[in-house]
Motif scaffolding. Structure first.
Motif, PDB file in Angstrom:
ATOM      1  N   VAL B  37       0.849  -1.183   0.000  1.00 60.16           N
ATOM      2  CA  VAL B  37       0.000   0.000   0.000  1.00 60.16           C
ATOM      3  C   VAL B  37       0.889   1.240   0.000  1.00 60.16           C
ATOM      4  O   VAL B  37       1.944   1.260   0.637  1.00 60.16           O
ATOM      5  N   GLN B  38       0.467   2.242  -0.755  1.00 59.41           N
ATOM      6  CA  GLN B  38       1.164   3.522  -0.769  1.00 59.41           C
ATOM      7  C   GLN B  38       0.181   4.616  -0.391  1.00 59.41           C
ATOM      8  O   GLN B  38      -0.696   4.974  -1.192  1.00 59.41           O
ATOM      9  N   TYR B  39       0.322   5.132   0.821  1.00 58.01           N
ATOM     10  CA  TYR B  39      -0.494   6.252   1.247  1.00 58.01           C
ATOM     11  C   TYR B  39       0.062   7.533   0.621  1.00 58.01           C
ATOM     12  O   TYR B  39       1.236   7.582   0.243  1.00 58.01           O
ATOM     13  N   PRO B  40      -0.749   8.563   0.513  1.00 60.51           N
ATOM     14  CA  PRO B  40      -0.287   9.810  -0.117  1.00 60.51           C
ATOM     15  C   PRO B  40       1.009  10.308   0.489  1.00 60.51           C
ATOM     16  O   PRO B  40       1.151  10.378   1.712  1.00 60.51           O
ATOM     17  N   ASN B  41       1.958  10.629  -0.367  1.00 59.43           N
ATOM     18  CA  ASN B  41       3.256  11.202   0.025  1.00 59.43           C
ATOM     19  C   ASN B  41       4.093  10.259   0.889  1.00 59.43           C
ATOM     20  O   ASN B  41       4.942  10.718   1.666  1.00 59.43           O
ATOM     21  N   GLN B  42       3.835   8.985   0.780  1.00 55.37           N
ATOM     22  CA  GLN B  42       4.641   8.018   1.518  1.00 55.37           C
ATOM     23  C   GLN B  42       5.180   6.943   0.577  1.00 55.37           C
ATOM     24  O   GLN B  42       4.807   6.887  -0.591  1.00 55.37           O
ATOM     25  N   GLY B  43       6.076   6.107   1.105  1.00 51.42           N
ATOM     26  CA  GLY B  43       6.608   5.004   0.318  1.00 51.42           C
ATOM     27  C   GLY B  43       5.698   3.788   0.362  1.00 51.42           C
ATOM     28  O   GLY B  43       4.633   3.803   0.982  1.00 51.42           O
ATOM     29  N   HIS B  82     -12.390   2.659   6.014  1.00 50.78           N
ATOM     30  CA  HIS B  82     -12.335   3.975   6.647  1.00 50.78           C
ATOM     31  C   HIS B  82     -11.738   4.985   5.680  1.00 50.78           C
ATOM     32  O   HIS B  82     -11.048   4.607   4.728  1.00 50.78           O
ATOM     33  N   ILE B  83     -11.972   6.249   5.970  1.00 45.52           N
ATOM     34  CA  ILE B  83     -11.383   7.313   5.157  1.00 45.52           C
ATOM     35  C   ILE B  83      -9.868   7.121   5.048  1.00 45.52           C
ATOM     36  O   ILE B  83      -9.267   7.330   3.994  1.00 45.52           O
ATOM     37  N   SER B  84      -9.257   6.695   6.137  1.00 46.16           N
ATOM     38  CA  SER B  84      -7.804   6.547   6.196  1.00 46.16           C
ATOM     39  C   SER B  84      -7.274   5.407   5.325  1.00 46.16           C
ATOM     40  O   SER B  84      -6.059   5.284   5.153  1.00 46.16           O
ATOM     41  N   ASP B  85      -8.148   4.593   4.783  1.00 49.52           N
ATOM     42  CA  ASP B  85      -7.724   3.526   3.870  1.00 49.52           C
ATOM     43  C   ASP B  85      -7.496   4.040   2.460  1.00 49.52           C
ATOM     44  O   ASP B  85      -7.032   3.287   1.591  1.00 49.52           O
ATOM     45  N   THR B  86      -7.816   5.290   2.226  1.00 50.05           N
ATOM     46  CA  THR B  86      -7.576   5.886   0.906  1.00 50.05           C
ATOM     47  C   THR B  86      -6.088   5.826   0.593  1.00 50.05           C
ATOM     48  O   THR B  86      -5.251   6.356   1.334  1.00 50.05           O
ATOM     49  N   ALA B  87      -5.760   5.143  -0.503  1.00 47.43           N
ATOM     50  CA  ALA B  87      -4.361   4.907  -0.858  1.00 47.43           C
ATOM     51  C   ALA B  87      -4.337   4.159  -2.183  1.00 47.43           C
ATOM     52  O   ALA B  87      -5.378   3.762  -2.713  1.00 47.43           O
ATOM     53  N   GLU B  88      -3.130   3.948  -2.698  1.00 45.64           N
ATOM     54  CA  GLU B  88      -2.977   3.090  -3.869  1.00 45.64           C
ATOM     55  C   GLU B  88      -2.449   1.738  -3.401  1.00 45.64           C
ATOM     56  O   GLU B  88      -1.518   1.676  -2.585  1.00 45.64           O
ATOM     57  N   TYR B  89      -3.054   0.691  -3.913  1.00 46.59           N
ATOM     58  CA  TYR B  89      -2.743  -0.667  -3.488  1.00 46.59           C
ATOM     59  C   TYR B  89      -2.128  -1.426  -4.656  1.00 46.59           C
ATOM     60  O   TYR B  89      -2.652  -1.393  -5.778  1.00 46.59           O
ATOM     61  N   THR B 107      -4.121  -0.169  -7.829  1.00 45.14           N
ATOM     62  CA  THR B 107      -5.537   0.208  -7.734  1.00 45.14           C
ATOM     63  C   THR B 107      -5.652   1.362  -6.752  1.00 45.14           C
ATOM     64  O   THR B 107      -5.223   1.236  -5.597  1.00 45.14           O
ATOM     65  N   GLN B 108      -6.200   2.458  -7.211  1.00 44.39           N
ATOM     66  CA  GLN B 108      -6.416   3.612  -6.332  1.00 44.39           C
ATOM     67  C   GLN B 108      -7.746   3.417  -5.622  1.00 44.39           C
ATOM     68  O   GLN B 108      -8.808   3.421  -6.265  1.00 44.39           O
ATOM     69  N   LEU B 109      -7.679   3.231  -4.313  1.00 44.50           N
ATOM     70  CA  LEU B 109      -8.887   3.119  -3.491  1.00 44.50           C
ATOM     71  C   LEU B 109      -9.165   4.483  -2.882  1.00 44.50           C
ATOM     72  O   LEU B 109      -8.307   5.044  -2.189  1.00 44.50           O
ATOM     73  N   THR B 110     -10.337   5.007  -3.143  1.00 42.79           N
ATOM     74  CA  THR B 110     -10.746   6.290  -2.581  1.00 42.79           C
ATOM     75  C   THR B 110     -11.991   6.064  -1.738  1.00 42.79           C
ATOM     76  O   THR B 110     -13.014   5.605  -2.260  1.00 42.79           O
ATOM     77  N   VAL B 111     -11.869   6.369  -0.449  1.00 48.65           N
ATOM     78  CA  VAL B 111     -12.987   6.191   0.465  1.00 48.65           C
ATOM     79  C   VAL B 111     -13.600   7.555   0.727  1.00 48.65           C
ATOM     80  O   VAL B 111     -12.933   8.467   1.227  1.00 48.65           O
ATOM     81  N   ASN B 112     -14.860   7.689   0.385  1.00 51.45           N
ATOM     82  CA  ASN B 112     -15.584   8.955   0.524  1.00 51.45           C
ATOM     83  C   ASN B 112     -16.501   8.946   1.732  1.00 51.45           C
ATOM     84  O   ASN B 112     -17.042   7.889   2.083  1.00 51.45           O
ATOM     85  N   PRO B 113     -16.676  10.114   2.370  1.00 50.97           N
ATOM     86  CA  PRO B 113     -17.559  10.163   3.546  1.00 50.97           C
ATOM     87  C   PRO B 113     -19.016  10.043   3.153  1.00 50.97           C
ATOM     88  O   PRO B 113     -19.397  10.238   2.001  1.00 50.97           O
TER      89      PRO B 113
END
Lengths: 114, 113
Positions: B37-43, B82-89, B107-113
């Motif tokens: 998993v790659q969270y925004p601005n992370q490795g 959860h919202i915090s699961d938004t990331a690329e997998y 796969t870009q997973l985007t979790v919306n409220p």
């Protein structure tokens, strides 16, 4: 314990210039890898060091790319001269052993060639 | 040689909904399987892996994946995101030497409220 560190985080260079990317693996990790992701495509393997020796460099795209790992510690990846298609995110990774152990990735260096 | 296909490039879901990210692979030899998993601005971070044993593997944050040898799949699931699961997998495989990884396109997973 520090993770895999890559420097710089971003680099913008002109076509024809030279750029050197650096990777510091996790201390004690003999295996060091370079990967590249171009334009949102898959992350592709470039090469694999075991200590200071190149174990597998079959993924290196051409002879404009030169990777070194002096003393089996940090590694550098030089692109000379850079071309537009070299733009992408370059990831470094390291692991302690091969089978069954985890591979840890750095944050990547985003290279933009203009 | 191996190849990995992630069937969805983008998966938008609402918070607390279930999600499945699909991954199929092709290989002439036995493989190990991974989800990163790659969270925004992370490795890239290892989420979970299958090496041997039970075909169902789980992560500490509620994701699970099941290795299906007959269908050459390793789909990633979570019953409630959860919202915090938004990331690329990224799904990846390696041969049994455990060296180089072969990745899917992500796969870009985007979790919306």
């Amino acid at each position: 314990e520090a993770g895999v560190t890559q420097f710089p985080s971003h680099s913008v260079i002109e076509k024809g210039q030279t750029v050197t990317l650096r990777c510091d693996p996790i201390s004690g990790h003999d295996n060091l890898y370079w990967y590249r992701r171009v334009m949102g495509k898959e992350i592709k393997f470039l090469l694999h060091f075991v200590k200071e020796s190149k174990q597998d460099e079959s993924g290196m795209p051409n002879n404009r790319f030169l990777a070194e790992r002096t003393g089996g510690t940090y590694s550098t990846l030089k692109v000379q001269p850079a071309e537009l298609e070299d733009s992408g995110v370059y990831f470094c990774a390291s692991s302690q052993d091969l089978v069954g152990t985890d591979t840890f990735f750095g944050q990547g260096t985003r290279l933009t060639v203009v | 040689a191996q190849s990995v296909t992630q069937l969805d490039s983008q998966v938008p879901v609402f918070e607390e909904a279930p999600v499945e990210l699909r991954c199929n692979y092709s290989s002439s030899v036995s493989v190990y399987l991974f989800w990163y998993v790659q969270y925004p601005n992370q490795g890239l971070q290892l989420l979970l892996k299958y090496l041997s044993g039970s075909t169902l593997v789980k992560s500490i944050n509620g994701f699970e994946a099941e290795f299906n040898k007959s269908q050459t799949s390793f789909h990633l699931r979570k019953p409630s995101v959860h919202i915090s699961d938004t990331a690329e997998y990224f799904c990846a495989v390696s041969d049994l030497t455990g060296s180089r990884l072969t990745f899917g396109e992500g796969t870009q997973l985007t979790v919306n409220p």
